[in-house]
Design a protein around this motif. Structure first.
Motif, PDB file in Angstrom:
ATOM      1  N   LEU A 303       0.826  -1.202   0.000  1.00 37.72           N
ATOM      2  CA  LEU A 303       0.000   0.000   0.000  1.00 37.72           C
ATOM      3  C   LEU A 303       0.864   1.258   0.000  1.00 37.72           C
ATOM      4  O   LEU A 303       0.594   2.219  -0.738  1.00 37.72           O
ATOM      5  CB  LEU A 303      -0.925  -0.004   1.215  1.00 37.72           C
ATOM      6  N   GLU A 304       1.919   1.271   0.797  1.00 32.97           N
ATOM      7  CA  GLU A 304       2.797   2.438   0.849  1.00 32.97           C
ATOM      8  C   GLU A 304       3.481   2.664  -0.492  1.00 32.97           C
ATOM      9  O   GLU A 304       3.642   3.811  -0.946  1.00 32.97           O
ATOM     10  CB  GLU A 304       3.825   2.256   1.964  1.00 32.97           C
ATOM     11  N   LEU A 305       3.898   1.565  -1.147  1.00 33.54           N
ATOM     12  CA  LEU A 305       4.522   1.717  -2.463  1.00 33.54           C
ATOM     13  C   LEU A 305       3.537   2.293  -3.475  1.00 33.54           C
ATOM     14  O   LEU A 305       3.884   3.188  -4.274  1.00 33.54           O
ATOM     15  CB  LEU A 305       5.040   0.359  -2.952  1.00 33.54           C
ATOM     16  N   VAL A 306       2.308   1.795  -3.462  1.00 35.01           N
ATOM     17  CA  VAL A 306       1.293   2.267  -4.416  1.00 35.01           C
ATOM     18  C   VAL A 306       0.970   3.735  -4.162  1.00 35.01           C
ATOM     19  O   VAL A 306       0.890   4.549  -5.092  1.00 35.01           O
ATOM     20  CB  VAL A 306       0.026   1.399  -4.317  1.00 35.01           C
ATOM     21  N   GLN A 307       0.807   4.110  -2.900  1.00 28.39           N
ATOM     22  CA  GLN A 307       0.406   5.476  -2.566  1.00 28.39           C
ATOM     23  C   GLN A 307       1.506   6.493  -2.848  1.00 28.39           C
ATOM     24  O   GLN A 307       1.222   7.655  -3.158  1.00 28.39           O
ATOM     25  CB  GLN A 307      -0.006   5.565  -1.095  1.00 28.39           C
ATOM     26  N   THR A 308       2.754   6.061  -2.730  1.00 29.58           N
ATOM     27  CA  THR A 308       3.875   6.989  -2.953  1.00 29.58           C
ATOM     28  C   THR A 308       4.310   7.038  -4.411  1.00 29.58           C
ATOM     29  O   THR A 308       5.290   7.717  -4.739  1.00 29.58           O
ATOM     30  CB  THR A 308       5.071   6.601  -2.072  1.00 29.58           C
ATOM     31  N   GLY A 309       3.598   6.307  -5.277  1.00 35.03           N
ATOM     32  CA  GLY A 309       3.915   6.363  -6.704  1.00 35.03           C
ATOM     33  C   GLY A 309       5.157   5.593  -7.084  1.00 35.03           C
ATOM     34  O   GLY A 309       5.864   5.989  -8.027  1.00 35.03           O
ATOM     35  N   ALA A 310       5.457   4.510  -6.373  1.00 34.80           N
ATOM     36  CA  ALA A 310       6.628   3.701  -6.708  1.00 34.80           C
ATOM     37  C   ALA A 310       6.486   3.110  -8.110  1.00 34.80           C
ATOM     38  O   ALA A 310       5.379   2.960  -8.632  1.00 34.80           O
ATOM     39  CB  ALA A 310       6.787   2.579  -5.673  1.00 34.80           C
ATOM     40  N   ALA A 311       7.615   2.754  -8.689  1.00 36.29           N
ATOM     41  CA  ALA A 311       7.620   2.179 -10.033  1.00 36.29           C
ATOM     42  C   ALA A 311       6.882   0.838 -10.032  1.00 36.29           C
ATOM     43  O   ALA A 311       6.979   0.069  -9.074  1.00 36.29           O
ATOM     44  CB  ALA A 311       9.048   1.972 -10.514  1.00 36.29           C
ATOM     45  N   ALA A 332       0.173 -19.740  -9.559  1.00 38.02           N
ATOM     46  CA  ALA A 332       0.161 -18.768 -10.651  1.00 38.02           C
ATOM     47  C   ALA A 332      -0.094 -17.354 -10.154  1.00 38.02           C
ATOM     48  O   ALA A 332      -0.774 -17.134  -9.169  1.00 38.02           O
ATOM     49  CB  ALA A 332      -0.915 -19.156 -11.664  1.00 38.02           C
ATOM     50  N   ALA A 333       0.481 -16.395 -10.884  1.00 33.95           N
ATOM     51  CA  ALA A 333       0.276 -14.989 -10.536  1.00 33.95           C
ATOM     52  C   ALA A 333      -1.191 -14.646 -10.734  1.00 33.95           C
ATOM     53  O   ALA A 333      -1.780 -14.927 -11.777  1.00 33.95           O
ATOM     54  CB  ALA A 333       1.151 -14.110 -11.413  1.00 33.95           C
ATOM     55  N   PRO A 334      -1.806 -14.029  -9.750  1.00 32.21           N
ATOM     56  CA  PRO A 334      -3.245 -13.789  -9.835  1.00 32.21           C
ATOM     57  C   PRO A 334      -3.575 -12.438 -10.436  1.00 32.21           C
ATOM     58  O   PRO A 334      -2.719 -11.611 -10.694  1.00 32.21           O
ATOM     59  CB  PRO A 334      -3.652 -13.800  -8.362  1.00 32.21           C
ATOM     60  N   HIS A 335      -4.874 -12.234 -10.624  1.00 33.37           N
ATOM     61  CA  HIS A 335      -5.378 -10.877 -10.756  1.00 33.37           C
ATOM     62  C   HIS A 335      -5.615 -10.366  -9.339  1.00 33.37           C
ATOM     63  O   HIS A 335      -5.669 -11.137  -8.384  1.00 33.37           O
ATOM     64  CB  HIS A 335      -6.685 -10.869 -11.554  1.00 33.37           C
ATOM     65  N   TRP A 336      -5.758  -9.048  -9.210  1.00 33.84           N
ATOM     66  CA  TRP A 336      -5.960  -8.458  -7.883  1.00 33.84           C
ATOM     67  C   TRP A 336      -7.177  -7.562  -7.884  1.00 33.84           C
ATOM     68  O   TRP A 336      -7.486  -6.905  -8.879  1.00 33.84           O
ATOM     69  CB  TRP A 336      -4.734  -7.624  -7.463  1.00 33.84           C
ATOM     70  N   GLN A 337      -7.876  -7.546  -6.749  1.00 29.19           N
ATOM     71  CA  GLN A 337      -8.910  -6.556  -6.496  1.00 29.19           C
ATOM     72  C   GLN A 337      -8.526  -5.774  -5.253  1.00 29.19           C
ATOM     73  O   GLN A 337      -7.836  -6.289  -4.368  1.00 29.19           O
ATOM     74  CB  GLN A 337     -10.277  -7.222  -6.261  1.00 29.19           C
ATOM     75  N   VAL A 338      -8.992  -4.537  -5.194  1.00 28.43           N
ATOM     76  CA  VAL A 338      -8.793  -3.711  -4.005  1.00 28.43           C
ATOM     77  C   VAL A 338     -10.166  -3.419  -3.396  1.00 28.43           C
ATOM     78  O   VAL A 338     -11.102  -3.051  -4.106  1.00 28.43           O
ATOM     79  CB  VAL A 338      -8.076  -2.395  -4.358  1.00 28.43           C
ATOM     80  N   VAL A 339     -10.262  -3.611  -2.099  1.00 32.10           N
ATOM     81  CA  VAL A 339     -11.490  -3.292  -1.363  1.00 32.10           C
ATOM     82  C   VAL A 339     -11.119  -2.310  -0.254  1.00 32.10           C
ATOM     83  O   VAL A 339     -10.153  -2.529   0.482  1.00 32.10           O
ATOM     84  CB  VAL A 339     -12.144  -4.552  -0.757  1.00 32.10           C
ATOM     85  N   VAL A 340     -11.880  -1.234  -0.161  1.00 32.04           N
ATOM     86  CA  VAL A 340     -11.628  -0.193   0.836  1.00 32.04           C
ATOM     87  C   VAL A 340     -12.817  -0.130   1.790  1.00 32.04           C
ATOM     88  O   VAL A 340     -13.974  -0.231   1.359  1.00 32.04           O
ATOM     89  CB  VAL A 340     -11.411   1.174   0.155  1.00 32.04           C
ATOM     90  N   SER A 440      -2.058  -6.723 -13.187  1.00 31.93           N
ATOM     91  CA  SER A 440      -0.640  -6.429 -13.056  1.00 31.93           C
ATOM     92  C   SER A 440      -0.443  -5.349 -12.003  1.00 31.93           C
ATOM     93  O   SER A 440      -1.389  -4.666 -11.588  1.00 31.93           O
ATOM     94  CB  SER A 440      -0.055  -5.952 -14.398  1.00 31.93           C
ATOM     95  N   ALA A 441       0.810  -5.180 -11.590  1.00 35.64           N
ATOM     96  CA  ALA A 441       1.128  -4.160 -10.603  1.00 35.64           C
ATOM     97  C   ALA A 441       0.838  -2.759 -11.123  1.00 35.64           C
ATOM     98  O   ALA A 441       0.513  -1.850 -10.354  1.00 35.64           O
ATOM     99  CB  ALA A 441       2.598  -4.278 -10.200  1.00 35.64           C
ATOM    100  N   GLU A 442       0.931  -2.562 -12.444  1.00 31.71           N
ATOM    101  CA  GLU A 442       0.673  -1.241 -13.004  1.00 31.71           C
ATOM    102  C   GLU A 442      -0.757  -0.788 -12.718  1.00 31.71           C
ATOM    103  O   GLU A 442      -1.031   0.410 -12.621  1.00 31.71           O
ATOM    104  CB  GLU A 442       0.901  -1.241 -14.531  1.00 31.71           C
ATOM    105  N   GLY A 443      -1.678  -1.744 -12.594  1.00 31.31           N
ATOM    106  CA  GLY A 443      -3.074  -1.377 -12.411  1.00 31.31           C
ATOM    107  C   GLY A 443      -3.486  -1.160 -10.968  1.00 31.31           C
ATOM    108  O   GLY A 443      -4.616  -0.712 -10.711  1.00 31.31           O
ATOM    109  N   LEU A 444      -2.584  -1.430 -10.012  1.00 32.72           N
ATOM    110  CA  LEU A 444      -2.996  -1.352  -8.613  1.00 32.72           C
ATOM    111  C   LEU A 444      -3.316   0.072  -8.170  1.00 32.72           C
ATOM    112  O   LEU A 444      -4.238   0.278  -7.384  1.00 32.72           O
ATOM    113  CB  LEU A 444      -1.904  -1.938  -7.712  1.00 32.72           C
ATOM    114  N   ARG A 445      -2.554   1.049  -8.647  1.00 32.92           N
ATOM    115  CA  ARG A 445      -2.826   2.429  -8.232  1.00 32.92           C
ATOM    116  C   ARG A 445      -4.218   2.863  -8.699  1.00 32.92           C
ATOM    117  O   ARG A 445      -4.998   3.457  -7.933  1.00 32.92           O
ATOM    118  CB  ARG A 445      -1.755   3.378  -8.771  1.00 32.92           C
ATOM    119  N   GLY A 446      -4.538   2.540  -9.939  1.00 29.81           N
ATOM    120  CA  GLY A 446      -5.870   2.866 -10.443  1.00 29.81           C
ATOM    121  C   GLY A 446      -6.958   2.106  -9.698  1.00 29.81           C
ATOM    122  O   GLY A 446      -8.036   2.651  -9.432  1.00 29.81           O
ATOM    123  N   ALA A 447      -6.673   0.841  -9.358  1.00 28.22           N
ATOM    124  CA  ALA A 447      -7.659   0.046  -8.620  1.00 28.22           C
ATOM    125  C   ALA A 447      -7.904   0.636  -7.237  1.00 28.22           C
ATOM    126  O   ALA A 447      -9.041   0.663  -6.750  1.00 28.22           O
ATOM    127  CB  ALA A 447      -7.188  -1.398  -8.512  1.00 28.22           C
TER     128      ALA A 447
END
Length: 569
Positions: A303-311, A332-340, A440-447
């Motif tokens: 979460l800290e990496l995503v919020q701080t704009g890490a690569a 296998a590498a999964p898809h991810w969902q974010v729940v707040v 992918s990790a690229e989509g986590l910030r948007g999620a």
């Protein structure tokens, strides 16, 4: 209990007629009979109560006593009401077979003796079981060999004939006895959890007794060591959260022990035993909380990496490290969902992030999952007053028919709304937001941003427990959370209050008609079919809506205004 103890209670009206040397025999139960041969109903160890109606003459005493001895009964208590005294032939037969014999005074009801013996025997068995519970607690505290709360629930069933279950605050079954008949229905679990939370918020003293469907349940709170209350008399925990503590800190996270019995007239020994069982279950709760520590830390790091704009590459590397913990056995590498999630209390500035974190972990457990607990694949962090969950989806995010897989906002809401609303008790709210799946990790910030905005959409709605998913983030809905409350209320009242007033006076169902008309895209035929109305009736209702509001439902702008007003109402 021992036979000797029966003579120590004057209220029983018992007089020993023979068998002084056998008074150390144990009594396991009571049976009242006037059958000539009651052997089929005897299992051994009973105190047999008899009014002697079976006796026609002196010859009947010997065979009757012989049958009792062969069945292994502890003693015979003969009533004096029928014959005025116990016949001598019965005294002789009992002495011959070394069967203790008591005379029961005619003023004493057999029910009085039965109740006394059953109460004493139950107390003794409860004391024995309490020792077993204490040993089990030490085993669980010192190592992994205890077997969990299911073992103690089995003991309650086998030793005290008590069916018992452990439920989460949302009504999810955590533990239950094996081979104890059908499980509690989900509807019953939800209602019991709601009653428990409502009673806790109201400060009522436990156990909480709940009649439901012809059965009375007694509810005992289970509190972990993270929020230990001081103990009262006989080691019993008080019902408040403790001096200086706010019950809202734990009400949404405490487990509860459900016992299928009315504890209102229980003896102190049995109540103390059940509170001991709750302390044992609390050990298991603490163990599970400790097991989540690593997952929580991993989620916090991501979460800290995503919020701080890490690569994205750095986030992906951290997720690869987390995968063995979050995805045991899946590979296998999964898809991810974010729940707040956010928990908010009126007039309360305290940080609610930890409360939301624990609650979100519970909400995301699939009640239908088998095998390893579903929460073992969920990592929940918290920041400020917000909890954020990373939910891995080992399958693809959509099925072949296009339906959504993974966590659905409506499903979350349906499973927890009733019990949590009772725990929030008019001054709290729980709001949830669910993102779409990303691969992918690229989509986590948007999620993450999508889940947060969905939660804000949920917060703009009425209700104590609200949820929204990414499907609801259409362009018009995106604007709603940012419109001031007073503006929304004025806009909605101006359009809908005339219709509500008319419906209230005439039962015309104009509001449902308006909703159906908009959902049918203004199609008269589809709307009339949906409402089971003639088209002319539908036209009359729509005309009345337009007359009362001064709007024209053939105009796109007016349709959109009505749509937004209904969504905000």
């Amino acid at each position: 209990m021992r036979l000797r103890a029966l003579l120590d209670t004057d209220a029983l009206g018992l007089k020993l007629l023979g068998g002084e040397d056998e008074l150390d025999r144990s009594v396991r139960g009571v049976m009242t009979t006037d059958l000539r041969d009651p052997s089929r109903y005897l299992s051994g160890g009973e105190l047999v109560l008899s009014g002697l109606a079976w006796r026609r003459d002196a010859a009947d005493s010997e065979p009757f006593v012989r049958i009792l001895v062969q069945a292994g009964v502890a003693a015979l208590a003969a009533g004096e009401a029928e014959l005025g005294s116990v016949p001598e032939d019965l005294v002789v037969a009992c002495a011959r077979h070394r069967l203790p014999l008591f005379a029961v005074h005619e003023s004493v009801a057999f029910a009085t003796i039965t109740e006394h013996v059953v109460r004493q025997v139950s107390g003794e068995r409860a004391g024995d079981l309490a020792a077993v519970v204490d040993r089990h607690r030490r085993m669980m505290t010192s190592g992994p060999a205890g077997g969990g709360p299911d073992v103690v629930l089995d003991l309650l069933g086998s030793d005290l004939d008590l069916r018992a279950w452990v439920l989460s605050p949302t009504g999810r079954p955590v533990a239950g006895p094996k081979d104890a008949g059908p499980a509690l229905p989900a509807e019953v679990c939800g209602k019991l959890a709601a009653e428990h939370l409502a009673a806790t918020r109201a400060g009522r003293r436990a156990p909480h007794r709940v009649p439901l469907g012809g059965t009375t349940y007694s509810l005992f709170p289970v509190r972990g060591s993270g929020h230990p209350p001081a103990t009262g008399a006989a080691g019993r925990a008080p019902q408040a959260a403790g001096p200086g503590r706010d019950v809202r800190e734990t009400v949404l996270s405490d487990w509860l022990l459900v016992v299928e019995a009315d504890a209102g007239d229980w003896a102190e020994e049995r109540l103390d035993l059940l509170y001991g069982v709750t302390q044992l279950i609390a050990v298991e709760r603490d163990r599970r909380d400790a097991a989540r520590t690593v997952r929580r830390r991993l989620a916090q790091e991501v979460l800290e990496l995503v919020q701080t704009g890490a690569a994205p590459a750095e986030i992906a590397a951290r997720l690869r490290v987390a995968a063995p913990v979050l995805l045991p056995g899946l590979g296998a590498a999964p898809h991810w969902q974010v729940v707040v999630a956010r928990v908010e209390w009126e007039d309360d500035e305290a940080e609610t992030g930890p409360v939301a974190q624990t609650l979100l972990e519970e909400i995301l457990v699939d009640p239908l999952a088998t095998g390893p607990e579903h929460s073992d694949r969920i990592a929940v962090a918290h920041t400020g007053g917000e909890a954020v969950a990373l939910v891995p989806l080992p399958a693809v995010s959509t099925e072949h028919d296009g339906s959504e897989a993974g966590v659905l906002a409506d499903a979350l809401l349906e499973s927890v709304r009733e019990p949590l609303s009772a725990g929030l008790d008019g001054d709290g709210r729980v709001t949830l937001g669910v993102s779409a799946a990303v691969h992918s990790a690229e989509g986590l910030r948007g999620a993450l941003e999508e889940a947060r905005h969905a939660r804000r959409v949920a917060a703009a709605r009425a209700g104590r427990v609200c949820a929204a998913g990414h499907q609801e983030l259409a362009s018009h809905v995106l604007l709603l959370p940012f419109v001031p409350d007073d503006v929304r209320r004025a806009f909605t009242a101006r359009l809908l209050d005339p219709l509500r007033d008319y419906d209230r006076r005439h039962r015309a169902e104009l509001i449902p008609t308006l909703e159906a008309f908009l959902d049918s895209d203004g199609s008269w035929t589809r709307c009339a079919t949906r409402l089971h109305l003639h088209v002319n009736t539908l036209r009359y209702r729509v005309g009345r809506i337009e007359q009362l509001t001064g709007r024209d439902l053939s105009r796109l702008e007016d349709k959109l205004d009505f749509f937004l007003a209904l969504r905000m109402s």
